[in-house]
Design an enzyme around this catalytic site. Structure first.
Site, short mmCIF file in Angstrom:
data_model
loop_
_atom_site.label_atom_id
_atom_site.label_comp_id
_atom_site.label_asym_id
_atom_site.label_seq_id
_atom_site.Cartn_x
_atom_site.Cartn_y
_atom_site.Cartn_z
N PHE A 136 -2.17 3.78 -15.03
CA PHE A 136 -0.87 3.28 -15.43
C PHE A 136 -0.40 2.32 -14.35
O PHE A 136 -0.07 2.73 -13.23
CB PHE A 136 0.18 4.38 -15.63
CG PHE A 136 1.48 3.81 -16.16
CD1 PHE A 136 1.65 3.62 -17.51
CD2 PHE A 136 2.49 3.44 -15.30
CE1 PHE A 136 2.82 3.06 -18.01
CE2 PHE A 136 3.67 2.88 -15.78
CZ PHE A 136 3.84 2.69 -17.14
N ASP A 171 -2.69 0.18 -6.00
CA ASP A 171 -1.37 0.25 -6.64
C ASP A 171 -0.63 1.46 -6.10
O ASP A 171 -0.86 2.59 -6.50
CB ASP A 171 -1.54 0.35 -8.16
CG ASP A 171 -0.19 0.37 -8.88
OD1 ASP A 171 0.86 0.47 -8.21
OD2 ASP A 171 -0.19 0.31 -10.13
N LYS A 213 9.40 0.87 -6.66
CA LYS A 213 10.13 2.12 -6.84
C LYS A 213 10.92 2.52 -5.60
O LYS A 213 12.06 2.11 -5.45
CB LYS A 213 9.17 3.23 -7.29
CG LYS A 213 8.61 2.98 -8.69
CD LYS A 213 7.93 4.20 -9.26
CE LYS A 213 7.29 3.92 -10.62
NZ LYS A 213 8.24 3.63 -11.67
#
Length: 400
Positions: free
Chosen positions: A145, A230, A259
């Site tokens: 993801f 990532d 984030k």
């Protein structure tokens, strides 16, 4: 036009009428937050065990981050990258120093950071590695993801995320996560980069086999291929280290960050990495209206300062050990995966599962995500041991 909306039911109905159906939220309307707690419209407090998928590592409205945002709001919020501003260079330097990298490309969302890393890797392959124009490939892992842009969903193996959004962007090869032999088979002369999550987040907090990333690093070195990590969800103290890849003793050529870099206040993301790799971008080849804006940089700098003390990394390590230990003691739990204050809990057979568990936890004042037989636990890193106990006790009570 004003709308007379006061009740939880009214707010939910209004969202259903005017908002897109891209989520199915739990039946609660939150209005305030502080630390590890949020408060709903009815004044009831809830312990947050999701933390915005790691965007709220510092909790809700951390005073240092709020103060930085308020101070910057009184000065300057947006310019354009056509002009310098006094927050940009310090943000880039401080983030690079924190992560042990050499250059930073700021952006907004995590997906934008990953898209930017894909562009950089392709440009590097053409300008440096000598890959024929248009032939560059990037190898990724199944069950990944990395975001929801059209390019990123092109290499997703999740049907919900992928299906119905074609035609898809070519140039990606998918191999099983953690399978070094499959990765060796996939990497070729036209491979620009290997793009991996150090811990797969949405796949269920999947930790790679021991030594996997060391072998990935060696493979990339041997073949002249970039390693892109990532770290949008796994990075910035969530796992007990500044970067999750640090646990493997491995360095990537590029990192995507986001984030928690936002401090939970506003979108802030970045690509950080080697100067010679990011340096393949020339003026006009890439850009972002809001990427690296003064307000975002001020907020990001505050987040970096909190991380620079090492306090949050230590809290995640120590409380994470406690969290995993307590969860493993529950008879209703079949397996616990993860690292630090981040766990995927597989519910044992014969115990409640699915969304009904999330709703039952909500009734007990705990906000937690349950998908099928898996429960996601990722509380803010400011949480106390007593608050952890309260949340785990609620989980034990609901699962039986």
């Amino acid at each position: 036009m004003t709308t007379d909306v006061t009740s939880t039911e009214d707010y939910i109905a209004l969202a259903g009428r005017w908002g897109a159906d891209d989520y199915v939220p739990l039946p609660v309307v939150l209005s305030h937050g502080e630390g590890a707690w949020v408060t709903d419209l009815n004044g009831r407090r809830h312990l947050d065990f999701l933390a915005g998928y790691s965007a709220l590592n510092f909790g809700h409205r951390h005073p240092a981050i709020v103060a930085a945002a308020k101070a910057q709001l009184d000065r300057l919020t947006l310019t354009s990258r056509m002009f310098h501003h006094d927050q940009f260079a310090p943000f880039c330097r401080e983030l690079a120093e924190l992560t042990g990298t050499e250059r930073v490309l700021p952006s907004n969302s995590g997906g934008e950071a990953v898209d930017s890393a894909v562009k950089i890797a392709r440009k590097w392959a053409y300008r440096v590695k000598g890959v024929p124009d248009g032939a560059a490939e990037i190898v990724v892992a199944g069950s990944n993801f990395h975001g929801r842009t059209t390019t990123i969903v092109s290499f997703s193996t999740d049907a919900t995320v992928h299906d119905g959004f074609g035609p898809y962007t070519p140039g990606f090869r998918v191999v099983p996560y953690g399978d070094i032999d499959a990765l060796r088979e996939a990497v070729g002369v036209n491979t620009a980069a290997v793009l991996l999550e150090p811990i797969q987040a949405e796949a269920g907090v999947v930790v790679p086999p021991k030594g996997y990333f060391a072998e990935v690093r060696q493979l990339c070195d041997d073949t002249g291929t970039l390693l892109v990590a990532d770290e949008v969800q796994s990075g910035l103290a969530r796992t007990g280290a500044t970067l999750a890849l640090d646990h493997e003793g491995v360095r990537a050529d590029l990192y995507t960050l986001g984030k928690a870099l936002s401090g939970g206040l506003m979108p802030v993301s970045a690509v950080a990495g080697r100067a010679d790799v990011i340096g393949v971008l020339k003026p006009g080849e890439h850009g972002s209206t809001f990427g690296g804006n003064p307000l975002a940089c001020a907020v990001g700098r505050a987040a970096v300062r909190l991380l620079a003390t090492g306090e949050f990394q230590e809290r995640s390590r120590e409380l994470g050990t406690y969290l995993h230990g307590r969860l493993n003691e529950l008879d209703s739990v079949a397996e616990v995966r993860g690292r630090g204050l981040w766990a995927n809990v597989r519910i044992a057979e014969g115990h409640p599962k699915g969304r009904a568990v999330s709703e039952a936890l909500l009734e007990r004042g705990l906000l937690c995500k349950v998908a099928d037989e898996n429960l996601r636990v990722s509380p803010p890193l400011v949480i106390t041991r007593e608050e952890l106990d309260s949340g785990i006790d609620a989980i034990a009570d609901v699962l039986g």
